[in-house]
Design an enzyme around this catalytic site. Structure first.
Site, PDB file in Angstrom:
ATOM      1  N   GLY A 113      -1.430   8.064  -5.137  1.00 18.38           N
ATOM      2  CA  GLY A 113      -0.513   6.921  -5.004  1.00 18.38           C
ATOM      3  C   GLY A 113      -1.097   5.726  -5.745  1.00 18.38           C
ATOM      4  O   GLY A 113      -1.112   4.610  -5.250  1.00 18.38           O
TER       5      GLY A 113
ATOM      6  N   HIS B  78      -6.334   0.527  -7.839  1.00 19.51           N
ATOM      7  CA  HIS B  78      -7.171   1.696  -8.134  1.00 19.51           C
ATOM      8  C   HIS B  78      -7.691   1.627  -9.575  1.00 19.51           C
ATOM      9  O   HIS B  78      -8.830   2.001  -9.859  1.00 19.51           O
ATOM     10  CB  HIS B  78      -6.366   2.985  -7.972  1.00 19.51           C
ATOM     11  CG  HIS B  78      -5.927   3.278  -6.572  1.00 19.51           C
ATOM     12  ND1 HIS B  78      -4.628   3.164  -6.156  1.00 19.51           N
ATOM     13  CD2 HIS B  78      -6.637   3.682  -5.488  1.00 19.51           C
ATOM     14  CE1 HIS B  78      -4.528   3.489  -4.886  1.00 19.51           C
ATOM     15  NE2 HIS B  78      -5.735   3.808  -4.439  1.00 19.51           N
TER      16      HIS B  78
ATOM     17  N   GLY C 130     -12.726  -0.472  -2.826  1.00 18.30           N
ATOM     18  CA  GLY C 130     -12.050  -1.774  -2.798  1.00 18.30           C
ATOM     19  C   GLY C 130     -12.438  -2.576  -1.568  1.00 18.30           C
ATOM     20  O   GLY C 130     -12.668  -2.018  -0.492  1.00 18.30           O
TER      21      GLY C 130
ATOM     22  N   LYS D 103     -10.469  -4.521  -0.015  1.00 18.00           N
ATOM     23  CA  LYS D 103      -9.356  -4.630   0.939  1.00 18.00           C
ATOM     24  C   LYS D 103      -9.695  -3.840   2.204  1.00 18.00           C
ATOM     25  O   LYS D 103      -9.428  -4.274   3.311  1.00 18.00           O
ATOM     26  CB  LYS D 103      -8.042  -4.125   0.338  1.00 18.00           C
ATOM     27  CG  LYS D 103      -6.880  -4.289   1.330  1.00 18.00           C
ATOM     28  CD  LYS D 103      -5.556  -3.995   0.699  1.00 18.00           C
ATOM     29  CE  LYS D 103      -5.267  -2.537   0.605  1.00 18.00           C
ATOM     30  NZ  LYS D 103      -5.024  -1.894   1.906  1.00 18.00           N
ATOM     31  N   ASP D 104     -10.304  -2.660   2.002  1.00 18.79           N
ATOM     32  CA  ASP D 104     -10.741  -1.852   3.143  1.00 18.79           C
ATOM     33  C   ASP D 104     -12.171  -2.265   3.489  1.00 18.79           C
ATOM     34  O   ASP D 104     -13.127  -1.492   3.319  1.00 18.79           O
ATOM     35  CB  ASP D 104     -10.669  -0.367   2.773  1.00 18.79           C
ATOM     36  CG  ASP D 104      -9.248   0.065   2.512  1.00 18.79           C
ATOM     37  OD1 ASP D 104      -8.447   0.078   3.444  1.00 18.79           O
ATOM     38  OD2 ASP D 104      -8.921   0.350   1.342  1.00 18.79           O
TER      39      ASP D 104
ATOM     40  N   THR E  74      -1.121   1.357  -1.546  1.00 19.18           N
ATOM     41  CA  THR E  74      -0.175   2.463  -1.713  1.00 19.18           C
ATOM     42  C   THR E  74       0.920   2.368  -0.657  1.00 19.18           C
ATOM     43  O   THR E  74       2.081   2.684  -0.913  1.00 19.18           O
ATOM     44  CB  THR E  74      -0.940   3.801  -1.577  1.00 19.18           C
ATOM     45  OG1 THR E  74      -1.977   3.804  -2.553  1.00 19.18           O
ATOM     46  CG2 THR E  74      -0.033   4.993  -1.786  1.00 19.18           C
ATOM     47  N   ARG E  75       0.551   1.882   0.523  1.00 21.39           N
ATOM     48  CA  ARG E  75       1.527   1.836   1.622  1.00 21.39           C
ATOM     49  C   ARG E  75       2.583   0.737   1.430  1.00 21.39           C
ATOM     50  O   ARG E  75       3.568   0.725   2.159  1.00 21.39           O
ATOM     51  CB  ARG E  75       0.805   1.661   2.959  1.00 21.39           C
ATOM     52  CG  ARG E  75       0.049   2.912   3.373  1.00 21.39           C
ATOM     53  CD  ARG E  75      -0.505   2.811   4.786  1.00 21.39           C
ATOM     54  NE  ARG E  75      -0.985   4.093   5.269  1.00 21.39           N
ATOM     55  CZ  ARG E  75      -2.268   4.470   5.277  1.00 21.39           C
ATOM     56  NH1 ARG E  75      -3.198   3.661   4.832  1.00 21.39           N
ATOM     57  NH2 ARG E  75      -2.597   5.666   5.734  1.00 21.39           N
TER      58      ARG E  75
HETATM   59  O1  PAF Z   1      -9.753   4.217   0.763  1.00 20.43           O
HETATM   60  C1  PAF Z   1      -9.265   5.353   0.609  1.00 20.43           C
HETATM   61  O2  PAF Z   1      -8.352   5.584  -0.198  1.00 20.43           O
HETATM   62  C2  PAF Z   1      -9.774   6.503   1.451  1.00 20.43           C
HETATM   63  O3  PAF Z   1     -10.111   6.072   2.735  1.00 20.43           O
HETATM   64  C3  PAF Z   1     -10.954   7.251   0.808  1.00 20.43           C
HETATM   65  C4  PAF Z   1     -12.160   6.355   0.640  1.00 20.43           C
HETATM   66  C5  PAF Z   1     -10.529   7.791  -0.552  1.00 20.43           C
HETATM   67  C6  PAF Z   1     -11.375   8.431   1.684  1.00 20.43           C
HETATM   68  O4  PAF Z   1     -10.333   9.343   1.865  1.00 20.43           O
END
Ligand code: PAF
Length: 279
Positions: free
Chosen positions: A30, A35, A145, A147-148, A184-185
């Site tokens: 996605g 990304h 990222g 963001k997470d 993506t969401r």
């Molecule tokens: O951040 C994400 O997209 C996911 O949590 C990851 C790090 C690819 C693990 O599945």
């Protein structure tokens, strides 16, 4: 760009290139501009860039969006080719979890707060799959990222706890022109909700400004919660020490405002990190 679906083939390819630096960008597909910025960062760090696309079942709880997670493989592939990524790893679930999905690594307390309080199994699942990717790719760098943000800290502690010799690099949250954090969401949002969504970031920005203007953390948090909850269902909003997501002390200089909201059936997360002056 070469595409690999098995651990064996990817390792064979990478083992012939180990005299270069290798950077890994793990994704669930996605793909969007955010990304691609991770890929740009990876390319700035290493000669060889590996991107993985794997929607990891162990980080989704029952009732979450595992089955609906956007699959945009054709466009993902074109985007990665345009970035001249060297290897795309597209494993199956059996390839990642040949012995089942049990995991002996537990992320500990940091995985139980904030997002972890609402998604109690999520971060153990993230750590499990990231550990597996690290073992398979054995990169010099891995890029995530900001963001997470909670995920990023958990992955940094995984590297430390398991003695991986991998440098974790991150890039700031990439935003749409109206401020909404790329995700993506975001695709799940209706047109109307998409119009309202940037208000999330504007509340975080206003909260930062209020804190910099001297408002107390207690008042700033209360005001942010009140404002946000007029438009969204708020899961949490906290103002914390950005180094470890603990309560702010007098010596804390790096502050994070971190939040998760739901609206129209979509869950969004965002955060803002800033330095406190006059400490
Ligand atoms: O951040 C994400 O997209 C996911 O949590 C990851 C790090 C690819 C693990 O599945």
């Amino acid at each position: 760009m070469q595409i690999f679906t098995t651990e064996k083939d990817l390792k064979l390819f990478l083992d012939s290139l180990r005299n270069n630096n290798i950077a890994l960008v793990p994704t669930m597909g996605g793909l969007h501009e955010g990304h691609l910025s991770l890929v740009d960062k990876a390319k700035s760090l290493a000669q060889i860039v590996v991107v993985s696309i794997f929607v990891n079942p162990t980080q989704f709880a029952r009732g979450e969006d595992f089955d609906d997670y956007p699959n945009t493989f054709d466009s993902d592939k074109l985007l990665l080719e345009s970035k001249k990524v060297d290897a795309l790893f597209l494993p199956s679930k059996d390839e990642i979890y040949p012995h089942g999905t049990e995991s002996d690594y537990k992320v500990g307390d940091i995985g139980q707060i904030l997002c972890g309080a609402f998604r109690p199994t999520h971060f153990n699942g993230v750590a499990q799959v990231v550990r597996r990717f690290f073992e398979i790719v054995n990169p010099n760098y891995a890029v995530f990222g900001e963001k997470d943000f909670q995920q990023l800290l958990i992955i940094k502690s995984l590297v430390k706890n398991l003695n991986f010799k991998i440098k974790i690099e991150s890039i700031p949250t990439q935003r749409e022109e109206d401020g909404l954090a790329m995700s993506t969401r975001n695709q799940y949002l209706s047109d109307l909700d998409r119009e309202k969504a940037p208000h999330f970031y504007s509340v975080l920005s206003d909260t930062r400004d209020a804190l910099l203007d001297g408002k107390s953390i207690y008042d700033a948090r209360e005001d942010a919660l009140n404002t946000l909850s007029k438009s969204f269902e708020v899961e949490y909003l906290e103002v914390l020490d950005a180094n470890n997501l603990t309560q702010i002390e007098t010596k804390t200089t790096e502050i994070i405002i971190i939040s998760a909201i739901r609206f129209g059936g979509t869950r969004l997360i965002d955060n803002l990190v800033f330095r406190r002056k006059n400490v």
